[in-house]
Write a protein that holds these residues in place. Sequence first.
Motif, PDB file in Angstrom:
ATOM      1  N   ALA A 161      30.599 -24.788  69.824  1.00 38.86           N
ATOM      2  CA  ALA A 161      30.463 -23.805  70.323  1.00 38.86           C
ATOM      3  C   ALA A 161      29.718 -25.621  71.443  1.00 38.86           C
ATOM      4  O   ALA A 161      30.423 -26.438  70.673  1.00 38.86           O
ATOM      5  CB  ALA A 161      28.566 -23.965  70.135  1.00 38.86           C
ATOM      6  N   ASN A 162      29.045 -25.162  72.533  1.00 39.39           N
ATOM      7  CA  ASN A 162      29.459 -26.771  73.435  1.00 39.39           C
ATOM      8  C   ASN A 162      27.780 -27.373  73.240  1.00 39.39           C
ATOM      9  O   ASN A 162      27.319 -28.359  73.536  1.00 39.39           O
ATOM     10  CB  ASN A 162      29.171 -25.986  74.725  1.00 39.39           C
ATOM     11  CG  ASN A 162      30.387 -25.502  75.381  1.00 39.39           C
ATOM     12  OD1 ASN A 162      30.593 -24.665  75.103  1.00 39.39           O
ATOM     13  ND2 ASN A 162      31.538 -26.301  75.040  1.00 39.39           N
ATOM     14  N   ARG A 163      26.705 -26.470  72.235  1.00 36.70           N
ATOM     15  CA  ARG A 163      25.141 -26.954  72.282  1.00 36.70           C
ATOM     16  C   ARG A 163      25.051 -26.674  70.416  1.00 36.70           C
ATOM     17  O   ARG A 163      24.945 -25.024  70.184  1.00 36.70           O
ATOM     18  CB  ARG A 163      24.725 -26.380  72.491  1.00 36.70           C
ATOM     19  CG  ARG A 163      23.011 -26.351  72.972  1.00 36.70           C
ATOM     20  CD  ARG A 163      22.263 -26.588  74.397  1.00 36.70           C
ATOM     21  NE  ARG A 163      21.075 -25.846  74.141  1.00 36.70           N
ATOM     22  CZ  ARG A 163      20.147 -25.678  74.505  1.00 36.70           C
ATOM     23  NH1 ARG A 163      20.117 -24.591  76.106  1.00 36.70           N
ATOM     24  NH2 ARG A 163      18.657 -25.300  74.741  1.00 36.70           N
ATOM     25  N   ILE A 164      24.163 -27.614  69.880  1.00 37.09           N
ATOM     26  CA  ILE A 164      23.993 -26.780  68.354  1.00 37.09           C
ATOM     27  C   ILE A 164      23.117 -26.797  68.553  1.00 37.09           C
ATOM     28  O   ILE A 164      21.784 -27.964  68.562  1.00 37.09           O
ATOM     29  CB  ILE A 164      24.392 -27.990  66.983  1.00 37.09           C
ATOM     30  CG1 ILE A 164      26.236 -27.650  67.392  1.00 37.09           C
ATOM     31  CG2 ILE A 164      24.107 -27.582  65.791  1.00 37.09           C
ATOM     32  CD1 ILE A 164      27.183 -28.059  66.438  1.00 37.09           C
ATOM     33  N   ILE A 165      21.813 -26.043  68.307  1.00 35.59           N
ATOM     34  CA  ILE A 165      19.843 -26.410  67.717  1.00 35.59           C
ATOM     35  C   ILE A 165      20.400 -26.184  66.357  1.00 35.59           C
ATOM     36  O   ILE A 165      20.566 -25.299  66.024  1.00 35.59           O
ATOM     37  CB  ILE A 165      20.066 -24.873  68.685  1.00 35.59           C
ATOM     38  CG1 ILE A 165      20.062 -25.256  70.076  1.00 35.59           C
ATOM     39  CG2 ILE A 165      18.454 -25.170  67.913  1.00 35.59           C
ATOM     40  CD1 ILE A 165      19.397 -24.227  70.723  1.00 35.59           C
ATOM     41  N   ARG A 166      19.446 -26.560  65.828  1.00 38.81           N
ATOM     42  CA  ARG A 166      19.089 -26.733  64.505  1.00 38.81           C
ATOM     43  C   ARG A 166      18.314 -26.257  63.822  1.00 38.81           C
ATOM     44  O   ARG A 166      16.577 -26.817  64.330  1.00 38.81           O
ATOM     45  CB  ARG A 166      19.444 -28.221  63.467  1.00 38.81           C
ATOM     46  CG  ARG A 166      19.656 -28.269  61.951  1.00 38.81           C
ATOM     47  CD  ARG A 166      19.764 -29.278  61.888  1.00 38.81           C
ATOM     48  NE  ARG A 166      21.589 -29.706  61.495  1.00 38.81           N
ATOM     49  CZ  ARG A 166      22.340 -29.433  61.118  1.00 38.81           C
ATOM     50  NH1 ARG A 166      22.272 -28.537  59.788  1.00 38.81           N
ATOM     51  NH2 ARG A 166      23.309 -29.779  61.774  1.00 38.81           N
ATOM     52  N   ILE A 167      17.641 -25.837  62.533  1.00 40.82           N
ATOM     53  CA  ILE A 167      16.625 -24.756  62.870  1.00 40.82           C
ATOM     54  C   ILE A 167      16.202 -25.054  60.719  1.00 40.82           C
ATOM     55  O   ILE A 167      17.081 -25.200  60.406  1.00 40.82           O
ATOM     56  CB  ILE A 167      15.818 -23.392  63.106  1.00 40.82           C
ATOM     57  CG1 ILE A 167      17.007 -22.178  62.185  1.00 40.82           C
ATOM     58  CG2 ILE A 167      16.054 -23.451  64.324  1.00 40.82           C
ATOM     59  CD1 ILE A 167      16.091 -21.157  62.871  1.00 40.82           C
ATOM     60  N   VAL A 168      15.159 -25.785  61.387  1.00 44.51           N
ATOM     61  CA  VAL A 168      14.369 -26.075  59.157  1.00 44.51           C
ATOM     62  C   VAL A 168      13.711 -24.909  59.189  1.00 44.51           C
ATOM     63  O   VAL A 168      12.632 -25.457  60.102  1.00 44.51           O
ATOM     64  CB  VAL A 168      14.922 -27.164  59.188  1.00 44.51           C
ATOM     65  CG1 VAL A 168      13.934 -27.808  57.497  1.00 44.51           C
ATOM     66  CG2 VAL A 168      16.058 -28.230  59.583  1.00 44.51           C
ATOM     67  N   ASP A 169      13.339 -24.471  58.391  1.00 43.09           N
ATOM     68  CA  ASP A 169      12.071 -23.700  57.791  1.00 43.09           C
ATOM     69  C   ASP A 169      11.398 -23.528  59.232  1.00 43.09           C
ATOM     70  O   ASP A 169       9.970 -23.245  59.789  1.00 43.09           O
ATOM     71  CB  ASP A 169      11.005 -24.876  56.868  1.00 43.09           C
ATOM     72  CG  ASP A 169      11.741 -24.984  55.969  1.00 43.09           C
ATOM     73  OD1 ASP A 169      12.113 -24.098  55.185  1.00 43.09           O
ATOM     74  OD2 ASP A 169      11.276 -26.174  55.338  1.00 43.09           O
TER      75      ASP A 169
END
Length: 226
Positions: free
Chosen positions: A209-217
Amino acid sequence: MPLVELRNLTKIYNSGENEVRALSNVSLSISEGEFVAIIGQSGSGKSTLMNMLGCLDMPDSGEYLLEGENVATIPEETLAHIRNRRIGFIFQGFNLISSLNALENVELPLMYRGIRAKERFELAFSALSRVGIANRVRHRPSELSGGQQQRVAIARAIAAKPPILLADEPTGNLDSASGSEVMSILRDLHEEGKTIILITHDGTIASMANRIIRIVDGCVVDDTVS
Ligand SMILES: Nc1ncnc2c1ncn2[C@@H]1O[C@H](COP(=O)(O)OP(=O)(O)OP(=O)(O)O)[C@@H](O)[C@H]1O
Ligand SMILES: [Mg+2]
């Protein structure tokens, strides 16, 4: 105006003693034409987020603006309309109907939309051709490989030409070759102008992808455009 804008979105399951904060003050915006991966470990809140983005579930607090409109104020009937016309869904488990062949699976949502037989066939056949399944349209899901089934599911998602595609672990049940094929189809669709939001736990998949959004908890911890 962003296509999708979340403002302090919070989703709590089992409020009270066993409460789970599946999403906690998530704020983000996605513009038309982006290809975004949302990455996080199992239980981090990815599917919960996808359900919100797809208007399948409502947050406990915060706002979701879709094309500038606050989703909480949209009547259910209109929301169903939006889900049908503005968003194409792709799931890990394909979610095809086993008694219907590939063509019928792709035609079914078009039928619900009241599109007549001839146009329905044309839209469905063209979507199936687009994903390279034109020679398998009379096959039932059980007569197709996993990768082919997922391509049918992509055809179903794009047949009505929605501007947004939401994919939750679309390669999760596929071997790496079929997974790459699916990702290359998603990349092509992105080049053609679709907005793609892809949910995955896999860093290699996310890196396409061109953008990565990371989520934790349930919290956004990183948001990087490459
Ligand atoms: N219907 C529900 N009722 C109660 N808790 C739930 C419900 N759905 C999800 N949860 C909890 O919310 C949290 C987030 O779940 P979610 O399904 O969004 O995770 P996920 O990132 O999609 O995980 P996976 O990668 O395993 O699919 C988890 O702790 C989960 O146990
Ligand atoms: Mg999930």
